[in-house]
Design a protein around this motif. Structure first.
Motif, PDB file in Angstrom:
ATOM      1  N   GLY A   1       0.796  -1.222   0.000  1.00  0.00           N
ATOM      2  CA  GLY A   1       0.000   0.000   0.000  1.00  0.00           C
ATOM      3  C   GLY A   1       0.828   1.272   0.000  1.00  0.00           C
ATOM      4  N   ARG A   2       2.101   1.173   0.306  1.00  0.00           N
ATOM      5  CA  ARG A   2       2.961   2.368   0.309  1.00  0.00           C
ATOM      6  C   ARG A   2       3.374   2.734  -1.096  1.00  0.00           C
ATOM      7  NH1 ARG A   2       7.414   2.509   4.795  1.00  0.00           N
ATOM      8  NH2 ARG A   2       7.776   4.427   3.650  1.00  0.00           N
ATOM      9  N   THR A   3       3.656   4.007  -1.285  1.00  0.00           N
ATOM     10  CA  THR A   3       4.135   4.479  -2.586  1.00  0.00           C
ATOM     11  C   THR A   3       5.596   4.864  -2.466  1.00  0.00           C
ATOM     12  OG1 THR A   3       3.402   6.728  -2.111  1.00  0.00           O
ATOM     13  CG2 THR A   3       1.866   5.297  -3.321  1.00  0.00           C
ATOM     14  N   ALA A   4       6.292   4.738  -3.597  1.00  0.00           N
ATOM     15  CA  ALA A   4       7.712   5.069  -3.631  1.00  0.00           C
ATOM     16  C   ALA A   4       8.072   5.482  -5.052  1.00  0.00           C
ATOM     17  CB  ALA A   4       8.552   3.876  -3.189  1.00  0.00           C
ATOM     18  N   THR A   5       9.273   6.027  -5.197  1.00  0.00           N
ATOM     19  CA  THR A   5       9.787   6.409  -6.508  1.00  0.00           C
ATOM     20  C   THR A   5      10.807   5.381  -6.942  1.00  0.00           C
ATOM     21  OG1 THR A   5       9.502   8.731  -5.893  1.00  0.00           O
ATOM     22  CG2 THR A   5      10.911   8.259  -7.788  1.00  0.00           C
ATOM     23  N   LEU A   6      10.728   4.964  -8.204  1.00  0.00           N
ATOM     24  CA  LEU A   6      11.684   3.985  -8.713  1.00  0.00           C
ATOM     25  C   LEU A   6      13.086   4.561  -8.687  1.00  0.00           C
ATOM     26  CD1 LEU A   6       9.872   2.408 -11.784  1.00  0.00           C
ATOM     27  CD2 LEU A   6      10.549   1.257  -9.693  1.00  0.00           C
ATOM     28  N   ALA A   7      14.007   3.881  -8.037  1.00  0.00           N
ATOM     29  CA  ALA A   7      15.405   4.297  -8.016  1.00  0.00           C
ATOM     30  C   ALA A   7      16.099   3.818  -9.286  1.00  0.00           C
ATOM     31  CB  ALA A   7      16.102   3.737  -6.784  1.00  0.00           C
ATOM     32  N   GLU A   8      15.699   2.671  -9.767  1.00  0.00           N
ATOM     33  CA  GLU A   8      16.204   2.129 -11.029  1.00  0.00           C
ATOM     34  C   GLU A   8      14.998   1.722 -11.867  1.00  0.00           C
ATOM     35  OE1 GLU A   8      18.886  -1.114 -10.370  1.00  0.00           O
ATOM     36  OE2 GLU A   8      20.172   0.052  -9.038  1.00  0.00           O
ATOM     37  N   PRO A   9      15.055   1.865 -13.160  1.00  0.00           N
ATOM     38  CA  PRO A   9      13.895   1.522 -13.982  1.00  0.00           C
ATOM     39  C   PRO A   9      13.580   0.029 -13.916  1.00  0.00           C
ATOM     40  CG  PRO A   9      15.809   1.888 -15.367  1.00  0.00           C
ATOM     41  CD  PRO A   9      16.206   2.275 -13.979  1.00  0.00           C
ATOM     42  N   ILE A  10      12.319  -0.272 -14.155  1.00  0.00           N
ATOM     43  CA  ILE A  10      11.921  -1.676 -14.244  1.00  0.00           C
ATOM     44  C   ILE A  10      12.094  -2.096 -15.689  1.00  0.00           C
ATOM     45  CG2 ILE A  10      10.061  -3.350 -13.952  1.00  0.00           C
ATOM     46  CD1 ILE A  10       8.869  -1.575 -11.798  1.00  0.00           C
ATOM     47  N   ARG A  11      13.037  -3.006 -15.924  1.00  0.00           N
ATOM     48  CA  ARG A  11      13.300  -3.547 -17.258  1.00  0.00           C
ATOM     49  C   ARG A  11      13.143  -5.050 -17.189  1.00  0.00           C
ATOM     50  NH1 ARG A  11      18.395  -0.142 -17.528  1.00  0.00           N
ATOM     51  NH2 ARG A  11      17.630   1.847 -18.306  1.00  0.00           N
ATOM     52  N   GLU A  12      12.442  -5.578 -18.129  1.00  0.00           N
ATOM     53  CA  GLU A  12      12.170  -7.013 -18.182  1.00  0.00           C
ATOM     54  C   GLU A  12      11.562  -7.508 -16.870  1.00  0.00           C
ATOM     55  OE1 GLU A  12      15.689  -9.073 -19.412  1.00  0.00           O
ATOM     56  OE2 GLU A  12      15.918  -7.835 -21.196  1.00  0.00           O
ATOM     57  N   GLY A  13      10.731  -6.659 -16.278  1.00  0.00           N
ATOM     58  CA  GLY A  13      10.001  -7.044 -15.079  1.00  0.00           C
ATOM     59  C   GLY A  13      10.722  -6.858 -13.763  1.00  0.00           C
ATOM     60  N   ARG A  14      11.970  -6.362 -13.739  1.00  0.00           N
ATOM     61  CA  ARG A  14      12.745  -6.216 -12.497  1.00  0.00           C
ATOM     62  C   ARG A  14      13.302  -4.800 -12.376  1.00  0.00           C
ATOM     63  NH1 ARG A  14      12.410 -10.287  -9.031  1.00  0.00           N
ATOM     64  NH2 ARG A  14      14.564 -10.184  -8.420  1.00  0.00           N
ATOM     65  N   GLY A  15      13.260  -4.261 -11.170  1.00  0.00           N
ATOM     66  CA  GLY A  15      13.818  -2.943 -10.891  1.00  0.00           C
ATOM     67  C   GLY A  15      14.063  -2.796  -9.401  1.00  0.00           C
ATOM     68  N   ARG A  16      14.301  -1.531  -8.952  1.00  0.00           N
ATOM     69  CA  ARG A  16      14.566  -1.282  -7.528  1.00  0.00           C
ATOM     70  C   ARG A  16      13.902   0.008  -7.101  1.00  0.00           C
ATOM     71  NH1 ARG A  16      20.710  -2.381  -5.863  1.00  0.00           N
ATOM     72  NH2 ARG A  16      20.116  -0.609  -4.588  1.00  0.00           N
ATOM     73  N   ILE A  17      13.416  -0.008  -5.866  1.00  0.00           N
ATOM     74  CA  ILE A  17      12.896   1.201  -5.234  1.00  0.00           C
ATOM     75  C   ILE A  17      13.604   1.372  -3.897  1.00  0.00           C
ATOM     76  CG2 ILE A  17      10.602   1.057  -6.302  1.00  0.00           C
ATOM     77  CD1 ILE A  17       9.553  -0.004  -3.606  1.00  0.00           C
ATOM     78  N   ARG A  18      13.498   2.590  -3.385  1.00  0.00           N
ATOM     79  CA  ARG A  18      14.038   2.845  -2.049  1.00  0.00           C
ATOM     80  C   ARG A  18      12.878   3.249  -1.154  1.00  0.00           C
ATOM     81  NH1 ARG A  18      19.333   5.212   0.109  1.00  0.00           N
ATOM     82  NH2 ARG A  18      18.725   5.777   2.222  1.00  0.00           N
ATOM     83  N   LEU A  19      12.686   2.452  -0.098  1.00  0.00           N
ATOM     84  CA  LEU A  19      11.685   2.755   0.918  1.00  0.00           C
ATOM     85  C   LEU A  19      12.415   2.905   2.242  1.00  0.00           C
ATOM     86  CD1 LEU A  19       8.693   0.409   0.101  1.00  0.00           C
ATOM     87  CD2 LEU A  19       8.646   2.877   0.209  1.00  0.00           C
ATOM     88  N   ASP A  20      12.219   4.057   2.858  1.00  0.00           N
ATOM     89  CA  ASP A  20      12.923   4.389   4.092  1.00  0.00           C
ATOM     90  C   ASP A  20      14.432   4.300   3.837  1.00  0.00           C
ATOM     91  OD1 ASP A  20      10.451   4.767   5.314  1.00  0.00           O
ATOM     92  OD2 ASP A  20      10.323   2.677   5.932  1.00  0.00           O
ATOM     93  N   ASP A  21      15.134   3.401   4.473  1.00  0.00           N
ATOM     94  CA  ASP A  21      16.580   3.321   4.293  1.00  0.00           C
ATOM     95  C   ASP A  21      17.010   2.050   3.571  1.00  0.00           C
ATOM     96  OD1 ASP A  21      15.921   1.584   6.278  1.00  0.00           O
ATOM     97  OD2 ASP A  21      17.589   2.091   7.597  1.00  0.00           O
ATOM     98  N   THR A  22      16.072   1.392   2.887  1.00  0.00           N
ATOM     99  CA  THR A  22      16.377   0.115   2.261  1.00  0.00           C
ATOM    100  C   THR A  22      16.003   0.124   0.785  1.00  0.00           C
ATOM    101  OG1 THR A  22      15.868  -0.973   4.355  1.00  0.00           O
ATOM    102  CG2 THR A  22      15.955  -2.373   2.404  1.00  0.00           C
ATOM    103  N   PHE A  23      16.876  -0.463  -0.031  1.00  0.00           N
ATOM    104  CA  PHE A  23      16.546  -0.673  -1.434  1.00  0.00           C
ATOM    105  C   PHE A  23      15.868  -2.034  -1.553  1.00  0.00           C
ATOM    106  CE2 PHE A  23      19.837   2.523  -2.000  1.00  0.00           C
ATOM    107  CZ  PHE A  23      19.277   3.315  -2.997  1.00  0.00           C
ATOM    108  N   TRP A  24      14.771  -2.069  -2.279  1.00  0.00           N
ATOM    109  CA  TRP A  24      13.999  -3.286  -2.471  1.00  0.00           C
ATOM    110  C   TRP A  24      13.971  -3.647  -3.946  1.00  0.00           C
ATOM    111  CZ3 TRP A  24      11.680  -6.086   1.436  1.00  0.00           C
ATOM    112  CH2 TRP A  24      11.646  -5.477   2.688  1.00  0.00           C
ATOM    113  N   ILE A  25      14.114  -4.942  -4.228  1.00  0.00           N
ATOM    114  CA  ILE A  25      13.953  -5.428  -5.590  1.00  0.00           C
ATOM    115  C   ILE A  25      12.459  -5.534  -5.843  1.00  0.00           C
ATOM    116  CG2 ILE A  25      14.335  -7.377  -7.138  1.00  0.00           C
ATOM    117  CD1 ILE A  25      16.867  -7.985  -5.523  1.00  0.00           C
ATOM    118  N   VAL A  26      12.037  -4.979  -6.993  1.00  0.00           N
ATOM    119  CA  VAL A  26      10.614  -4.991  -7.321  1.00  0.00           C
ATOM    120  C   VAL A  26      10.399  -5.656  -8.670  1.00  0.00           C
ATOM    121  CG1 VAL A  26      10.095  -2.942  -5.959  1.00  0.00           C
ATOM    122  CG2 VAL A  26      10.708  -2.684  -8.352  1.00  0.00           C
ATOM    123  N   SER A  27       9.203  -6.159  -8.827  1.00  0.00           N
ATOM    124  CA  SER A  27       8.794  -6.679 -10.127  1.00  0.00           C
ATOM    125  C   SER A  27       7.502  -5.989 -10.513  1.00  0.00           C
ATOM    126  CB  SER A  27       8.606  -8.198 -10.072  1.00  0.00           C
ATOM    127  OG  SER A  27       7.623  -8.524  -9.129  1.00  0.00           O
TER     128      SER A  27
END
Length: 152
Positions: free
Chosen positions: A101-127
Motif C-alpha cells: 500500500g505504500r508508494t515510492a519512486t523507482l530508483a532504477e527503472p523496471i526492465r524485463e520485469g525487475r527494478g529497484r525502489i528505495r523505501l525508508d533506508d532500504t533498497f527493495w527489488i521490485v517486479s
C-alpha cells in the motif's frame, strides 16, 4: 531395586518425584515438567488411598502415572496452549507485508520485469510492468524479499 525403594517409601515416593519434577521445571525453560510433576503428585494421592490393596502394585502405579501424565499434559496444553491472541501489531515481523500500500519512486527503472525502489533506508527489488526511473509506484504484494508494484 526400584520396587524396593517404592515399597519402603510408600506413597511418598510419588510425592518426592512430583516435587523434584516441579523443582526441575523452575530450572528449565518451558512448561512441560509441571504436568508430569502433577501426575506424580496425583499418583501419590491415589496411592495414599489404595496402598494396602494387593492390586495396587508398582506396575499399576506406573501405568496410572503414565496415563495421568498424558492426561495432565493434554489438559494443560489445551488450557494454556491458546495462541489465538490478537496483536496490536500483526505485521511486526513481516516487513515486506507491512509495505503493501505504500508508494515510492523507482530508483532504477523496471526492465524485463525487475527494478529497484528505495523505501525508508532500504533498497527493495521490485517486479512489475516496465517503467522508467523516477516513476511513482505503489507496492501491491510481497513475497519474501521481493515486492510487486504497479504504477501509482
Amino acid at each position: 531395586m526400584i520396587a524396593r525403594i517404592i515399597a519402603e517409601l510408600g506413597p511418598w515416593s510419588w510425592w518426592i518425584l512430583g516435587m523434584l519434577l516441579l523443582a526441575a521445571e523452575l530450572l528449565m525453560p518451558g512448561v512441560f515438567l509441571v504436568w508430569i510433576g502433577l501426575a506424580a503428585l496425583a499418583t501419590g494421592a491415589v496411592s495414599l488411598l489404595l496402598w494396602d490393596f494387593a492390586a495396587w502394585a508398582w506396575q499399576v502405579q506406573a501405568l496410572f502415572f503414565a496415563v495421568a501424565a498424558v492426561l495432565f499434559t493434554l489438559a494443560g496444553r489445551r488450557y494454556y496452549g491458546r495462541t489465538d491472541v490478537g496483536s496490536d501489531e500483526p505485521l511486526l515481523n513481516q516487513r515486506g507485508a507491512s509495505l503493501i500500500g505504500r508508494t515510492a519512486t523507482l530508483a532504477e527503472p523496471i526492465r524485463e520485469g525487475r527494478g529497484r525502489i528505495r523505501l525508508d533506508d532500504t533498497f527493495w527489488i521490485v517486479s512489475g510492468p516496465d517503467l522508467a526511473a523516477g516513476t511513482q509506484v505503489r507496492v501491491v504484494a510481497s513475497n519474501g524479499r521481493d515486492l510487486t508494484v504497479d504504477e501509482a
